[in-house]
Write a protein that holds these residues in place. Structure first.
Motif, PDB file in Angstrom:
ATOM      1  N   UNK A   7       0.654  -1.146   0.258  1.00  0.00           N
ATOM      2  CA  UNK A   7       0.537  -0.029   0.322  1.00  0.00           C
ATOM      3  C   UNK A   7       0.543   0.959   0.022  1.00  0.00           C
ATOM      4  N   UNK A   8       1.973   0.732   0.118  1.00  0.00           N
ATOM      5  CA  UNK A   8       3.329   2.475   0.682  1.00  0.00           C
ATOM      6  C   UNK A   8       2.766   3.111  -0.778  1.00  0.00           C
ATOM      7  N   UNK A   9       2.953   4.461  -0.797  1.00  0.00           N
ATOM      8  CA  UNK A   9       2.900   5.365  -1.406  1.00  0.00           C
ATOM      9  C   UNK A   9       1.575   5.689  -2.542  1.00  0.00           C
ATOM     10  N   UNK A  10       0.627   4.587  -2.114  1.00  0.00           N
ATOM     11  CA  UNK A  10      -0.780   5.145  -2.908  1.00  0.00           C
ATOM     12  C   UNK A  10      -1.704   6.720  -1.753  1.00  0.00           C
ATOM     13  N   UNK A 169       3.611  12.574   5.111  1.00  0.00           N
ATOM     14  CA  UNK A 169       5.059  11.291   4.919  1.00  0.00           C
ATOM     15  C   UNK A 169       4.398  10.499   4.971  1.00  0.00           C
ATOM     16  N   UNK A 170       3.086   9.794   6.008  1.00  0.00           N
ATOM     17  CA  UNK A 170       2.623   8.862   5.827  1.00  0.00           C
ATOM     18  C   UNK A 170       1.102   8.972   7.234  1.00  0.00           C
ATOM     19  N   UNK A 171       0.494   7.978   6.792  1.00  0.00           N
ATOM     20  CA  UNK A 171      -0.874   7.865   8.246  1.00  0.00           C
ATOM     21  C   UNK A 171      -0.303   6.765   9.543  1.00  0.00           C
ATOM     22  N   UNK A 181       1.161   1.594   9.731  1.00  0.00           N
ATOM     23  CA  UNK A 181       1.549   2.331   9.504  1.00  0.00           C
ATOM     24  C   UNK A 181       1.666   2.018   7.717  1.00  0.00           C
ATOM     25  N   UNK A 182       1.069   3.535   7.142  1.00  0.00           N
ATOM     26  CA  UNK A 182       1.904   3.683   6.106  1.00  0.00           C
ATOM     27  C   UNK A 182       1.896   4.984   5.131  1.00  0.00           C
ATOM     28  N   UNK A 183       2.691   4.741   3.713  1.00  0.00           N
ATOM     29  CA  UNK A 183       3.830   5.805   4.296  1.00  0.00           C
ATOM     30  C   UNK A 183       3.118   6.464   2.890  1.00  0.00           C
ATOM     31  N   UNK A 184       2.831   7.521   2.467  1.00  0.00           N
ATOM     32  CA  UNK A 184       2.424   7.826   1.317  1.00  0.00           C
ATOM     33  C   UNK A 184       2.649   9.947   1.285  1.00  0.00           C
TER      34      UNK A 184
END
Length: 511
Positions: A7-10, A169-171, A181-184
């Motif tokens: 899911x990273x980046x979405x 940078x993320x949520x 933790x999702x980097x986005x």
């Protein structure tokens, strides 16, 4: 703490009401939707009865719709936002129909349009009489489930927006008792309003302003937090207990009054104009209740013994409480219903924090001003979800970096029932400086680690600062409207020192 690499980046869309699902469906890129409950469950959009406002009648125009919106907003609407959103309304109805929503039509096939308070034309498109929100959400949920590029995380609630080097940078999301933790580089807050911070509300229990708290802690500017709309006619029957949350009252739609129902007291006398703006009607009912009267909505003559044919959902709710609207006037009272304020955005949905967007009730676009025009909320949610989607598609997002290890957000420190009691007493239909100051002082020590206390305190603080009465904000100590309409903006950085000055004991200015 887990971080699903896939899911990273979405872009992450926090919230699965109409605004969140519209954003996800109308963008082209893969995205993640955080849904605190199963899709369509516990969303205010699903509960929406009256319909969606759009100038699609033969005697109507977007310019007339805009004029009515500006009048209801009491000088605080952004004319550019009003023009853009009302102009997009007819196409929004067509787009929703294209996504599978079925609106009610007359026998000749033309749209069946309701009239609601403060509208100069019948322009409320509706479904199943009073089931518009449920029908729209049914259609959009089906589309989301059939769209592989949308990943839905059920039972996942946004807890923090992580900002690094001045941009998202993320949520962090809470799910199944743990933290995801999702980097986005892109987060869209579509988490709804603040109604569940009040003891009497039509909002679902999740409407606690959590997205506003996340935005504030990320550094975003909030706007017009003091403007809360109290729906004049919620069913005055005891709602079922529901855990620690405020149980929502059944809404008796504006459309019932638009169909000719009248407000009466226990003597059968009318005491106000039923189709005046909502804030006027809500204050009139509240004053009548405070004087010792009961208030009823009498639809018997208006619907000629066929109430259930016109308003089936409301009829079922009334019958569950032993009330037959064809025989009995419906007992009603005001309830917190909609928040005009929220996270300040432009017409692309962008906030003051790069990488953070907002739409729906969580956002303050400038459409509603001091007082939302009836049925403009579903319209704003869908149209502005589309604005956000198009902006995200046109934005080049950087490759996300791994998120630093962080502590899990601390549990709430204040008793939620105490927060509701404080906010309800101080920031209800009638407000005073003394009441607002006391509530803000009591909430202040909990603000650094408690999102409900933070949102309640910001609401009380901004209401304290607005020394006038306008739209959904009424100060008994300042009953007149100031000659100049001033938009109120606040950030956490500005609020904390003001709250610290009110607090009975010092508290840390960390966030």
């Amino acid at each position: 703490m887990t971080g699903p690499a896939a899911l990273a980046g979405r872009p992450v869309v926090a919230g699965a009401g109409l605004a969140g699902l519209a954003t996800a469906l109308l963008m082209d890129r893969p995205c993640v939707v955080l849904s605190p409950a199963p899709l369509a469950a516990d969303a205010a959009s699903t509960l929406a009865q009256g319909g969606i406002a759009a100038a699609i009648g033969p005697d109507d125009t977007p310019a007339l719709h805009a004029r009515d919106t500006l009048a209801a907003g009491a000088g605080l609407c952004d004319p550019a936002a009003v023009e853009a959103i009302t102009r997009a309304a007819p196409d929004a109805i067509a787009a929703l129909a294209g996504l599978g929503a079925v609106f009610d039509r007359r026998p000749d096939g033309t749209p069946d349009l309701h009239l609601e308070a403060a509208h100069s034309r019948p322009r409320i498109a509706h479904a199943h009489g009073d089931g518009t929100g449920a029908e729209i959400m049914r259609a959009l949920v089906a589309r989301v489930r059939a769209t592989p590029r949308i990943t839905v995380l059920d039972h996942a609630a946004l807890r923090r927006v992580i900002v690094a080097d001045g941009q998202v940078a993320g949520v962090l999301a809470e799910r199944a008792g743990g933290t995801v933790a999702i980097p986005t580089a892109a987060c869209v807050i579509a988490t709804g309003g603040v109604g569940a911070l009040f003891p009497t509300t039509t909002s679902p229990p999740g409407g606690l302003g959590s997205g506003l708290a996340c935005a504030a802690r990320a550094g975003a500017t909030l706007r017009d937090m003091e403007f809360v709309q109290f729906h004049p006619t919620a069913l005055d029957a005891t709602p079922p207990a529901r855990g620690a949350g405020a149980a929502p009252r059944v809404l008796v739609s504006e459309a019932v009054r638009g169909a000719g129902a009248v407000l009466v007291d226990e003597t059968g006398d009318r005491f106000t104009d039923e189709l005046a703006p909502r804030d006027v009607v809500a204050r009139a009912i509240q004053a009548h209740l405070a004087a010792g009267h009961r208030v009823f909505l009498d639809a018997r003559a208006a619907t000629h013994g066929h109430f259930a044919r016109h308003f089936p959902g409301i009829a079922r709710a009334c019958l569950a409480h032993g009330i037959d609207p064809d025989r009995d006037p419906i007992p009603v009272r005001p309830a917190a219903h909609y928040h005009m304020g929220g996270i300040e955005t432009d017409l692309r949905g962008r906030t003051s924090v790069p990488g953070l967007w907002a739409c729906g009730e969580a956002a303050s676009t400038g459409l509603h001003g001091a007082n939302r025009l009836a049925s403009n909320s579903l319209l704003e949610a869908f149209v502005c979800g589309g604005f956000v989607a198009r902006d995200l598609d046109a934005t080049s997002l950087p490759v996300p970096r791994p998120l630093p290890a962080r502590d899990t957000p601390q549990p709430q420190a204040a008793d939620p029932a105490d927060v509701r009691l404080l906010v309800g007493r101080a920031a209800g239909i009638l407000r005073t400086a003394d009441g607002l100051r006391r509530a803000a002082r009591a909430l202040a020590p909990h603000v650094p680690h408690d999102d409900q206390a933070l949102v309640g305190a910001l609401l009380c603080l901004t209401a304290l600062e607005r020394r006038e009465s306008r739209g959904g904000h009424y100060r008994t100590d300042y009953p007149d409207t100031a000659p100049d309409a001033v938009t109120g903006r606040i950030t956490l950085a500005r609020a904390l020192p003001a709250l610290a000055a009110l607090a009975p004991v010092p508290f840390l200015l960390e966030h």
